[in-house]
Design a protein around this motif. Sequence first.
Motif, PDB file in Angstrom:
ATOM      1  N   TYR A  11       0.895  -1.165   0.000  1.00 36.32           N
ATOM      2  CA  TYR A  11       0.000   0.000   0.000  1.00 36.32           C
ATOM      3  C   TYR A  11       0.923   1.201   0.000  1.00 36.32           C
ATOM      4  CZ  TYR A  11      -3.972  -3.002   1.015  1.00 36.32           C
ATOM      5  OH  TYR A  11      -4.946  -3.965   0.939  1.00 36.32           O
ATOM      6  N   ALA A  16       2.446  -5.064   2.481  1.00 38.44           N
ATOM      7  CA  ALA A  16       1.396  -5.754   3.233  1.00 38.44           C
ATOM      8  C   ALA A  16       1.516  -7.268   3.078  1.00 38.44           C
ATOM      9  CB  ALA A  16       0.022  -5.287   2.753  1.00 38.44           C
ATOM     10  N   PRO A  35      -4.407 -13.592  12.168  1.00 39.01           N
ATOM     11  CA  PRO A  35      -5.009 -12.545  12.994  1.00 39.01           C
ATOM     12  C   PRO A  35      -5.401 -11.318  12.180  1.00 39.01           C
ATOM     13  CG  PRO A  35      -2.633 -12.608  13.320  1.00 39.01           C
ATOM     14  CD  PRO A  35      -2.967 -13.739  12.402  1.00 39.01           C
ATOM     15  N   ASN A  36      -6.092 -10.417  12.857  1.00 47.08           N
ATOM     16  CA  ASN A  36      -6.452  -9.122  12.322  1.00 47.08           C
ATOM     17  C   ASN A  36      -5.242  -8.419  11.724  1.00 47.08           C
ATOM     18  OD1 ASN A  36      -8.334  -7.108  12.084  1.00 47.08           O
ATOM     19  ND2 ASN A  36      -8.998  -7.365  14.209  1.00 47.08           N
ATOM     20  N   GLY A  37      -5.374  -7.916  10.517  1.00 53.57           N
ATOM     21  CA  GLY A  37      -4.293  -7.126   9.924  1.00 53.57           C
ATOM     22  C   GLY A  37      -3.166  -7.951   9.323  1.00 53.57           C
ATOM     23  N   ALA A  38      -3.326  -9.278   9.283  1.00 53.13           N
ATOM     24  CA  ALA A  38      -2.249 -10.137   8.756  1.00 53.13           C
ATOM     25  C   ALA A  38      -2.078  -9.975   7.250  1.00 53.13           C
ATOM     26  CB  ALA A  38      -2.552 -11.598   9.083  1.00 53.13           C
ATOM     27  N   GLY A  39      -3.141  -9.499   6.574  1.00 56.33           N
ATOM     28  CA  GLY A  39      -3.056  -9.331   5.119  1.00 56.33           C
ATOM     29  C   GLY A  39      -3.998 -10.247   4.361  1.00 56.33           C
ATOM     30  N   LYS A  40      -4.930 -10.863   5.070  1.00 52.06           N
ATOM     31  CA  LYS A  40      -5.827 -11.838   4.433  1.00 52.06           C
ATOM     32  C   LYS A  40      -6.701 -11.183   3.359  1.00 52.06           C
ATOM     33  CE  LYS A  40      -7.803 -13.026   8.334  1.00 52.06           C
ATOM     34  NZ  LYS A  40      -7.169 -11.983   9.153  1.00 52.06           N
ATOM     35  N   SER A  41      -7.299 -10.030   3.709  1.00 53.10           N
ATOM     36  CA  SER A  41      -8.162  -9.350   2.730  1.00 53.10           C
ATOM     37  C   SER A  41      -7.337  -8.878   1.537  1.00 53.10           C
ATOM     38  CB  SER A  41      -8.858  -8.132   3.353  1.00 53.10           C
ATOM     39  OG  SER A  41      -9.734  -8.561   4.356  1.00 53.10           O
ATOM     40  N   THR A  42      -6.162  -8.372   1.823  1.00 48.09           N
ATOM     41  CA  THR A  42      -5.279  -7.905   0.740  1.00 48.09           C
ATOM     42  C   THR A  42      -4.993  -9.048  -0.225  1.00 48.09           C
ATOM     43  OG1 THR A  42      -4.271  -6.334   2.272  1.00 48.09           O
ATOM     44  CG2 THR A  42      -3.020  -6.856   0.278  1.00 48.09           C
ATOM     45  N   GLU A  83     -15.393  -8.846   2.052  1.00 49.28           N
ATOM     46  CA  GLU A  83     -15.646  -8.593   3.469  1.00 49.28           C
ATOM     47  C   GLU A  83     -16.725  -7.512   3.588  1.00 49.28           C
ATOM     48  OE1 GLU A  83     -12.102  -8.015   5.798  1.00 49.28           O
ATOM     49  OE2 GLU A  83     -13.228  -7.088   7.413  1.00 49.28           O
ATOM     50  N   GLU A 160     -13.876 -13.630   5.086  1.00 46.61           N
ATOM     51  CA  GLU A 160     -14.488 -13.602   6.414  1.00 46.61           C
ATOM     52  C   GLU A 160     -16.013 -13.704   6.409  1.00 46.61           C
ATOM     53  OE1 GLU A 160     -12.800 -12.344   9.541  1.00 46.61           O
ATOM     54  OE2 GLU A 160     -10.851 -11.826   8.703  1.00 46.61           O
ATOM     55  N   GLN A 192     -10.888 -15.381  10.263  1.00 44.61           N
ATOM     56  CA  GLN A 192     -10.305 -15.268  11.599  1.00 44.61           C
ATOM     57  C   GLN A 192     -10.848 -16.368  12.503  1.00 44.61           C
ATOM     58  OE1 GLN A 192      -9.972 -11.478  13.768  1.00 44.61           O
ATOM     59  NE2 GLN A 192     -10.389 -10.518  11.797  1.00 44.61           N
TER      60      GLN A 192
HETATM   61  P1  ATP Z   1      -8.784  -7.912   8.818  1.00 46.18           P
HETATM   62  O1  ATP Z   1      -9.157  -9.221   9.355  1.00 46.18           O
HETATM   63  O2  ATP Z   1      -8.781  -6.805   9.828  1.00 46.18           O
HETATM   64  O3  ATP Z   1      -9.495  -7.541   7.540  1.00 46.18           O
HETATM   65  P2  ATP Z   1      -6.589  -8.747   7.216  1.00 46.18           P
HETATM   66  O4  ATP Z   1      -5.791  -9.911   7.658  1.00 46.18           O
HETATM   67  O5  ATP Z   1      -7.617  -8.947   6.189  1.00 46.18           O
HETATM   68  O6  ATP Z   1      -7.241  -8.071   8.468  1.00 46.18           O
HETATM   69  P3  ATP Z   1      -5.660  -6.590   5.592  1.00 46.18           P
HETATM   70  O7  ATP Z   1      -6.961  -5.862   5.696  1.00 46.18           O
HETATM   71  O8  ATP Z   1      -5.327  -7.246   4.325  1.00 46.18           O
HETATM   72  O9  ATP Z   1      -5.549  -7.655   6.763  1.00 46.18           O
HETATM   73  O10 ATP Z   1      -4.497  -5.579   5.996  1.00 46.18           O
HETATM   74  C1  ATP Z   1      -3.112  -5.924   5.931  1.00 46.18           C
HETATM   75  C2  ATP Z   1      -2.270  -4.695   6.261  1.00 46.18           C
HETATM   76  O11 ATP Z   1      -2.409  -3.722   5.231  1.00 46.18           O
HETATM   77  C3  ATP Z   1      -2.663  -4.000   7.563  1.00 46.18           C
HETATM   78  O12 ATP Z   1      -1.486  -3.535   8.183  1.00 46.18           O
HETATM   79  C4  ATP Z   1      -3.527  -2.862   7.109  1.00 46.18           C
HETATM   80  O13 ATP Z   1      -3.451  -1.793   8.019  1.00 46.18           O
HETATM   81  C5  ATP Z   1      -2.899  -2.495   5.769  1.00 46.18           C
HETATM   82  N1  ATP Z   1      -3.906  -1.963   4.828  1.00 46.18           N
HETATM   83  C6  ATP Z   1      -5.043  -2.595   4.433  1.00 46.18           C
HETATM   84  N2  ATP Z   1      -5.724  -1.841   3.528  1.00 46.18           N
HETATM   85  C7  ATP Z   1      -4.993  -0.704   3.361  1.00 46.18           C
HETATM   86  C8  ATP Z   1      -5.144   0.455   2.557  1.00 46.18           C
HETATM   87  N3  ATP Z   1      -6.185   0.615   1.748  1.00 46.18           N
HETATM   88  N4  ATP Z   1      -4.187   1.403   2.653  1.00 46.18           N
HETATM   89  C9  ATP Z   1      -3.115   1.247   3.466  1.00 46.18           C
HETATM   90  N5  ATP Z   1      -2.902   0.182   4.233  1.00 46.18           N
HETATM   91  C10 ATP Z   1      -3.825  -0.802   4.191  1.00 46.18           C
END
Ligand code: ATP
Length: 235
Positions: A11, A16, A35-42, A83, A160, A192
Amino acid sequence: MLEVSDLQVNYGAAPAIWDVSLKVEPGELVCVVGPNGAGKSTLINVIAGLHRARGGRLAFNGQEITQLAPHRFCGAGIAIVPEGRRLFTGMTVLENLEIGSYLPAAKAHRSQTLEHVLTLFPALQQKLHDPAGSLSGGQQQMVAIGRAMMSRPQLLLLDEPSLGLAPLVVQHMFTAIRGINEGGTSVLLVEQNVAMAMQIARRAYVLEEGRIVAEGLAGELMDRPEIQRAYLGLE
Ligand code: ATP
């Protein structure tokens, strides 16, 4: 079927996802937990074509899709349940479902696929003409999954699906996801809710801080003490 190699996603300047490789074989149900923020959605958004990778390679059915235009992913056979569902809440359930089959190949089978979706989620039958926003959270998740299924995907991506739902509803949702997979659709699920995801998945990957830290058959991973400690609250 899906092969992700050495994926790198940023990003802006902030990384990420680092060097993530994973695959989904035809007919498999695979989960990515973490966990939360691991990058799964990305990760799942990149596989759906919604976000571009900075490096690495995506291949689907042997074809490189890394540079494919975002709107071509659906036609290639990949559908995502994002999500938060992202329904058109002011439109009816039926309209939301029909949007999933806008491409000609899917449109040609629309009524047949709708019948299949209503077999998966019979509760939607009575709600077809109600605004999607008037449904319960669980029913809205059914519509989101149904909309993705209306495109007749070969690979269904789920971000999720248990989020914000009561345990009984989650159980029902996971049974439906297993049913979709048993019907021949390959599934990649990010969750999660590790215990539930591992129950239905054949194989799993654990993603932490943008890296895959463990992978294997779901049953085997569940037996590992470090996974039990970190994700299942067991000592
Ligand atoms: P969650 O369960 O909270 O959705 P996740 O495992 O899906 O968490 P992501 O949402 O992929 O994680 O986020 C991975 C990292 O990228 C995190 O550090 C988040 O803060 C960062 N991030 C996600 N989206 C953006 C964005 N649009 N701009 C900048 N950073 C981002």
